[in-house]
Design a protein around this motif. Structure first.
Motif, PDB file in Angstrom:
ATOM      1  N   LYS A 278     -19.943  -0.693 -14.458  1.00 43.87           N
ATOM      2  CA  LYS A 278     -20.286  -1.597 -13.357  1.00 43.87           C
ATOM      3  C   LYS A 278     -20.300  -0.847 -12.028  1.00 43.87           C
ATOM      4  CE  LYS A 278     -18.484  -5.706 -13.261  1.00 43.87           C
ATOM      5  NZ  LYS A 278     -17.494  -6.819 -13.294  1.00 43.87           N
ATOM      6  N   ALA A 279     -19.354   0.093 -11.836  1.00 44.75           N
ATOM      7  CA  ALA A 279     -19.290   0.848 -10.586  1.00 44.75           C
ATOM      8  C   ALA A 279     -20.551   1.698 -10.395  1.00 44.75           C
ATOM      9  CB  ALA A 279     -18.045   1.728 -10.577  1.00 44.75           C
TER      10      ALA A 279
ATOM     11  N   ALA B   7      -4.293  -0.445 -11.163  1.00 42.63           N
ATOM     12  CA  ALA B   7      -3.968   0.861 -10.579  1.00 42.63           C
ATOM     13  C   ALA B   7      -5.024   1.902 -10.941  1.00 42.63           C
ATOM     14  CB  ALA B   7      -2.596   1.307 -11.073  1.00 42.63           C
ATOM     15  N   TYR B   8      -5.515   1.862 -12.195  1.00 45.86           N
ATOM     16  CA  TYR B   8      -6.570   2.803 -12.598  1.00 45.86           C
ATOM     17  C   TYR B   8      -7.870   2.521 -11.835  1.00 45.86           C
ATOM     18  CZ  TYR B   8      -3.561   4.121 -16.529  1.00 45.86           C
ATOM     19  OH  TYR B   8      -2.522   4.587 -17.291  1.00 45.86           O
ATOM     20  N   LYS B   9      -8.190   1.267 -11.620  1.00 47.77           N
ATOM     21  CA  LYS B   9      -9.407   0.902 -10.890  1.00 47.77           C
ATOM     22  C   LYS B   9      -9.379   1.469  -9.474  1.00 47.77           C
ATOM     23  CE  LYS B   9     -10.662  -3.401 -11.084  1.00 47.77           C
ATOM     24  NZ  LYS B   9     -10.563  -4.883 -11.122  1.00 47.77           N
ATOM     25  N   ARG B  10      -8.220   1.375  -8.823  1.00 54.61           N
ATOM     26  CA  ARG B  10      -8.125   1.903  -7.456  1.00 54.61           C
ATOM     27  C   ARG B  10      -8.322   3.416  -7.437  1.00 54.61           C
ATOM     28  NH1 ARG B  10      -4.286  -2.259  -7.387  1.00 54.61           N
ATOM     29  NH2 ARG B  10      -2.581  -0.885  -7.995  1.00 54.61           N
ATOM     30  N   LYS B  11      -7.772   4.101  -8.399  1.00 50.60           N
ATOM     31  CA  LYS B  11      -7.955   5.559  -8.465  1.00 50.60           C
ATOM     32  C   LYS B  11      -9.430   5.917  -8.668  1.00 50.60           C
ATOM     33  CE  LYS B  11      -3.356   6.573 -10.392  1.00 50.60           C
ATOM     34  NZ  LYS B  11      -2.635   7.113 -11.574  1.00 50.60           N
ATOM     35  N   LEU B  12     -10.098   5.183  -9.544  1.00 47.09           N
ATOM     36  CA  LEU B  12     -11.507   5.474  -9.838  1.00 47.09           C
ATOM     37  C   LEU B  12     -12.407   5.162  -8.651  1.00 47.09           C
ATOM     38  CD1 LEU B  12     -11.622   4.128 -13.490  1.00 47.09           C
ATOM     39  CD2 LEU B  12     -11.893   6.516 -12.786  1.00 47.09           C
ATOM     40  N   ASN B  13     -12.116   4.094  -7.935  1.00 41.01           N
ATOM     41  CA  ASN B  13     -12.924   3.751  -6.760  1.00 41.01           C
ATOM     42  C   ASN B  13     -12.938   4.881  -5.745  1.00 41.01           C
ATOM     43  OD1 ASN B  13     -14.011   1.211  -7.292  1.00 41.01           O
ATOM     44  ND2 ASN B  13     -12.112   0.164  -6.757  1.00 41.01           N
TER      45      ASN B  13
ATOM     46  N   ILE C 144      -8.426  10.440 -15.801  1.00 42.26           N
ATOM     47  CA  ILE C 144      -7.964   9.054 -15.594  1.00 42.26           C
ATOM     48  C   ILE C 144      -8.306   8.195 -16.810  1.00 42.26           C
ATOM     49  CG2 ILE C 144      -8.272   6.964 -14.197  1.00 42.26           C
ATOM     50  CD1 ILE C 144      -8.770   8.795 -11.788  1.00 42.26           C
ATOM     51  N   LEU C 145      -9.526   8.363 -17.331  1.00 40.74           N
ATOM     52  CA  LEU C 145      -9.933   7.569 -18.492  1.00 40.74           C
ATOM     53  C   LEU C 145      -9.092   7.914 -19.717  1.00 40.74           C
ATOM     54  CD1 LEU C 145     -13.838   7.607 -18.155  1.00 40.74           C
ATOM     55  CD2 LEU C 145     -12.289   5.725 -17.707  1.00 40.74           C
TER      56      LEU C 145
END
Length: 481
Positions: free
Chosen positions: A280-281, A231-237, A260-261
């Protein structure tokens, strides 16, 4: 005088003898018809004559014996004639019956013989077809065995060739490594210690391996935690996709990413996983977007530095990722004549084909551009280790001191990307020393490989000539307020 039969004279038709065969052998009507057997006609003529005689004779007393005897003889003659006729007809009928029966039997025999002949021919045909199939199957089996034998021999041959190739490659790599160690030993006496650089590169490679096993794998094995960090990855993307060249907008996006972090800090494994994901992003976006348009390096560089200042732990993940994807920024280089060499320098491979050289240069050039911008940012306070003017000086000096035996167009392409985004900021930092180093970068260094006709070297020469003519280095356009 009238003559007549006595009133008590009984006129009886003698019993017609029936042949023994007729009494004991009943021929069915259908078969009688089939054999054209005519049923004997009953003896009626005599009866009709007798009836007419009786009707015309009036009783008149006894007949003379001679007349009676004559009548009896006549009667017996008629009966004998009738019996003879019946016997002849019966014999003829029986003859026809036997003939017809024999004809039927003959036809049946012919049918059975024809059927037997067809059966024998069919059996022969089946045997021939079975034999043909057996031979074909035997042929196919032999062909399949031969094919498998050839394939086994071919695989054995290829395996042997691969073994020899690997042995030869190992021998080449061994010689190259020995040569590299000799070069490192000789170069360590100069201003650049390539042995130290080699150890530094290995340290960052180990960091990447540790991140995979101790951070990524830990979260991957925990399905609940994996779902949470997803869920956090989707927000950051979403946030990284909103970056633009507006500083005000960048600051707002940066604050949202920071929030978020912070939400993940309560769980150390999730926090480290997300820091690695953000690193990585940033590198991935540098590979795909910055290489074709260097101005896009600035928003990414600013975002990375914002996170570095807010989360010091982020430097461990970001720097390891930078060095893995673009080892040139620490001055590391090796020959790409072997697969191992290409993997070290981050060449991508699909099946058995390496990526196009131009594509590779765009990727590492984009990463180098983001690192270069980060290395001159000073608005976030004190610069961070590898992201500083000092690291830029080391980068240029190490590139210039790299042995010409392993120089290729990528070295010059990477330095050209750095020049466009960072040279104008680097020039005033070290006074005349900066100018001397930049003159070497844009003149003496590319001229040393003029025989190779590297396009990256030509770009540096053109940049140096423009600087010499105008007296200033043109950089990328600053971000909007």
């Amino acid at each position: 005088m009238r003559f007549g039969l006595p009133d008590n004279y009984s006129v009886v038709s003698p019993e017609v003898p029936v042949p023994a065969a007729s009494r004991h052998q009943v021929v069915p009507a259908p078969l009688m018809e089939k054999l054209n057997v005519v049923t004997p006609t009953p003896v009626t003529k005599f009866h009709r004559q007798l009836q007419q005689l009786e009707e015309g004779i009036q009783p008149r007393g006894p007949l003379p014996e001679a007349e009676i005897e004559s009548l009896e003889q006549e009667f017996h003659s008629i009966m004998k004639l009738q019996l003879q006729t019946i016997s002849e007809n019966t014999a003829q009928s029986l003859q026809r019956q036997r003939q017809n029966t024999q004809a039927v039997i003959k036809l049946e025999q012919q049918r059975l013989e024809a059927e037997e002949k067809r059966r024998q021919e069919e059996e022969k045909r089946r045997r021939e077809e079975a034999e043909k199939r057996r031979k074909e199957e035997e042929q196919r089996r032999k062909q399949e065995e031969e094919r498998k034998r050839r394939e086994a021999e071919e695989q054995k041959r290829k395996a042997e060739e691969e073994r020899k190739r690997q042995e030869a490659q190992k021998e080449v790599e061994k010689k190259q490594e020995e040569e590299r160690q000799r070069q490192l030993a000789s170069q360590s006496k100069c201003t650049t210690n390539f042995t130290s650089i080699d150890q530094q590169f290995k340290k960052y490679k180990k960091d990447i391996a540790d991140i995979k096993t101790q951070v990524v794998q830990t979260v991957t094995n925990d399905q609940v935690l994996k779902k949470q960090v997803g869920a956090y990855k989707r927000k950051l993307n979403v946030k990284f996709g909103q970056l633009s060249d507006s500083k005000q907008h960048l600051t707002a996006i940066g604050q949202e990413v920071i929030n978020i972090l912070k939400q993940t800090q309560s769980h150390p494994a999730a926090y480290k996983f997300i820091l690695n994901f953000v690193a990585k992003a940033i590198i991935s976006q540098a590979e795909t977007e910055v290489g074709i348009k260097l101005e896009r390096a600035q928003p990414l560089a600013h975002m990375a530095y914002i996170l570095l200042k807010q989360f010091p732990e982020f430097e461990y993940f970001l720097t390891a990722r930078f060095v893995k994807k673009c080892p040139y920024i620490i001055g590391y280089s090796c020959s790409i004549d072997t697969e191992e060499g290409r993997y070290r320098m981050n060449w991508k491979r699909t099946d058995s084909t390496w990526e196009d050289a131009v594509k590779y240069e765009e990727r590492v050039g984009g990463i180098a551009a983001v690192w270069a911008v980060m290395s001159w940012l000073t608005e976030y306070g004190e610069q961070v280790s590898i992201y500083s003017f000092k690291s830029q000086w080391q980068f240029l000096a190490r590139m210039l001191n790299t042995s010409q035996s392993i120089l290729d167009n990528t070295h010059f392409a990477v330095v050209s990307s750095w020049w466009e985004v960072a040279a104008s900021h680097f020039l005033p930092q070290y006074g005349r020393q900066s100018a001397k180093l930049l003159q070497a970068v844009a003149s003496a260094w590319p001229m040393s490989v003029s025989q190779q006709h590297f396009s990256g070297a030509a770009r540096l020469l053109i940049a140096g000539e423009e600087w010499e003519k105008s007296g200033q280095i043109k950089g990328i356009k600053p971000m909007n307020p």
